[in-house]
Design a protein around this motif. Sequence first.
Motif, mmCIF file in Angstrom:
data_model
loop_
_atom_site.group_PDB
_atom_site.id
_atom_site.type_symbol
_atom_site.label_atom_id
_atom_site.label_comp_id
_atom_site.label_asym_id
_atom_site.label_seq_id
_atom_site.Cartn_x
_atom_site.Cartn_y
_atom_site.Cartn_z
ATOM 1 N N LEU A 101 0.511 -1.278 -0.004
ATOM 2 C CA LEU A 101 0.040 -0.074 0.001
ATOM 3 C C LEU A 101 0.437 1.184 0.110
ATOM 4 O O LEU A 101 0.189 2.395 0.601
ATOM 5 C CB LEU A 101 -1.163 -0.214 1.537
ATOM 6 N N ARG A 138 -2.174 2.980 -3.557
ATOM 7 C CA ARG A 138 -3.066 2.684 -3.037
ATOM 8 C C ARG A 138 -4.187 2.965 -3.337
ATOM 9 O O ARG A 138 -4.387 4.664 -3.451
ATOM 10 C CB ARG A 138 -3.307 1.978 -1.301
ATOM 11 N N GLY A 139 -5.540 2.585 -3.020
ATOM 12 C CA GLY A 139 -6.458 3.122 -3.324
ATOM 13 C C GLY A 139 -7.820 3.337 -4.735
ATOM 14 O O GLY A 139 -6.387 3.430 -5.721
ATOM 15 N N ALA A 140 -8.563 3.116 -4.581
ATOM 16 C CA ALA A 140 -8.997 2.461 -6.131
ATOM 17 C C ALA A 140 -8.564 2.789 -7.544
ATOM 18 O O ALA A 140 -8.020 2.027 -8.965
ATOM 19 C CB ALA A 140 -10.353 1.352 -6.169
ATOM 20 N N PRO A 141 -9.259 4.113 -7.691
ATOM 21 C CA PRO A 141 -8.488 4.635 -8.686
ATOM 22 C C PRO A 141 -6.735 5.032 -8.597
ATOM 23 O O PRO A 141 -6.256 5.107 -9.806
ATOM 24 C CB PRO A 141 -9.055 6.479 -9.019
ATOM 25 N N ARG A 170 -3.822 -7.214 -7.088
ATOM 26 C CA ARG A 170 -4.387 -6.398 -5.562
ATOM 27 C C ARG A 170 -6.210 -7.359 -5.933
ATOM 28 O O ARG A 170 -6.400 -6.535 -7.001
ATOM 29 C CB ARG A 170 -4.567 -5.161 -4.812
ATOM 30 N N ALA A 230 -6.184 8.555 -2.954
ATOM 31 C CA ALA A 230 -6.491 7.647 -3.777
ATOM 32 C C ALA A 230 -6.640 8.012 -5.380
ATOM 33 O O ALA A 230 -7.443 6.742 -5.494
ATOM 34 C CB ALA A 230 -7.454 6.991 -2.665
ATOM 35 N N SER A 282 -15.091 3.955 -2.970
ATOM 36 C CA SER A 282 -15.236 2.017 -2.957
ATOM 37 C C SER A 282 -14.150 1.811 -3.824
ATOM 38 O O SER A 282 -13.364 2.313 -4.604
ATOM 39 C CB SER A 282 -16.492 2.195 -3.897
ATOM 40 N N LYS A 299 -13.785 0.221 2.696
ATOM 41 C CA LYS A 299 -13.210 -0.453 3.272
ATOM 42 C C LYS A 299 -13.478 -1.087 4.589
ATOM 43 O O LYS A 299 -14.579 -0.409 4.928
ATOM 44 C CB LYS A 299 -11.880 1.130 3.725
HETATM 45 C C1 LIG Z 1 -10.927 6.998 -4.224
HETATM 46 S S1 LIG Z 1 -10.953 4.580 -3.842
HETATM 47 C C2 LIG Z 1 -10.317 4.270 -1.453
HETATM 48 C C3 LIG Z 1 -11.074 3.306 -1.333
HETATM 49 O O1 LIG Z 1 -9.287 2.424 -1.197
HETATM 50 C C4 LIG Z 1 -9.311 2.492 0.133
HETATM 51 O O2 LIG Z 1 -8.526 0.738 0.364
HETATM 52 P P1 LIG Z 1 -7.010 0.685 0.315
HETATM 53 O O3 LIG Z 1 -6.884 2.112 1.096
HETATM 54 O O4 LIG Z 1 -6.586 -0.512 0.861
HETATM 55 O O5 LIG Z 1 -6.885 0.896 -0.813
HETATM 56 C C5 LIG Z 1 -10.087 2.195 0.824
HETATM 57 O O6 LIG Z 1 -11.310 1.182 0.467
HETATM 58 C C6 LIG Z 1 -10.865 3.628 0.222
HETATM 59 O O7 LIG Z 1 -12.327 3.619 0.722
#
Ligand SMILES: CSC[C@H]1O[C@H](OP(=O)(O)O)[C@H](O)[C@@H]1O
Length: 341
Positions: free
Chosen positions: A45, A48-51, A89, A160, A233, A245
Amino acid sequence: MTVRAIEWDPATDRLRLLDQTKLPGESVHLDIKSVDALVDAIAILAVRGAPALGVAGAMGVVTALDEGAERGWSADEVLEAVDRIAAARPTAVNLAWGVDQVRGLIDQGRDAVLEAARRVAVEDEAANRELSRLGADWLLARVDRPRLRVLTHCNAGALATAGWGTALGLVRELASRDRLELVYADETRPLLQGARLTAYELAQEGIPHVVQVDGAAASTILRGLVDCAIVGSDRIAANGDVANKIGTVAVALACREAGVPFVVAAPWSTVDLATASGEDIEIEERSGVEVTSYAGVRVAPAGSEGFNPAFDVTPARMVSAIVTERGVVEPATGQRMIEEG
Ligand SMILES: CSC[C@H]1O[C@H](OP(=O)(O)O)[C@H](O)[C@@H]1O
């Protein structure tokens, strides 16, 4: 301009990542010189973060082409490396989506792939700004209060995404209209994306906020201290079920009980019409050590194992609105995600 998590660095002609495992204490960048380095950065991470994963996936295809040229990989070996990036991931649909946006251009050469990858980043930030405007309009038409008190979970900010953010993009839009009173940021155990990253972004911009433990979210909502919850999301199924998350579904339950809007902000690239419902979304199981230790210090007894699902699924019936750049869908009313969006 908001903080940049990802860029294609013109100075090195390589992918450059802001190492989010070091924030907020240190601002350290990673110059990604290999597919292994990118896969590792995704796994821990650092990015990280979907987009943001979508953009990293797209730019990672150029990294695979460059490494393949250096190491004399065959076309199949390059594609195998690209597949490893896409699979780094499982839950965020954006990672594989980002890779798919450019992999078909490999035979047109590196410049074509890099141009397409850069376009993925530009379009993500534009989408975030548009959905933030639409989301603020939707909320302000429904919440009768001069300035809103917002609860958010995890980090769905500029860090993110390719920039601006989704949930925090909506928060920024409300603040720009002088319609924001306070943000309650869930710390978001076990990796503290809220306490470390959301607080970092909000503090940098002087947006009023407090950090709370995840366990406080439900009572904060039920005590009437917030007017809405806004989250990001990682994958939205065709029926409007939302993966996000771990801890998000608890926020949605409290919002439904309290009668306040539970809003999901995400670019259309997070919508996966090929996934029928949340039951079909793979939930990433991460190492239990992330739960039983923090910052290298064990907090649970040696004999205790950690249980560490990284995401949960909020059923569509609990989602007041899903805000994308294509418009607002209201799954709680029975609306489904459709291509016309
Ligand atoms: C804008 S999507 C961000 C979304 O991603 C995060 O997960 P991670 O930190 O494990 O990549 C988390 O679900 C956030 O809401």
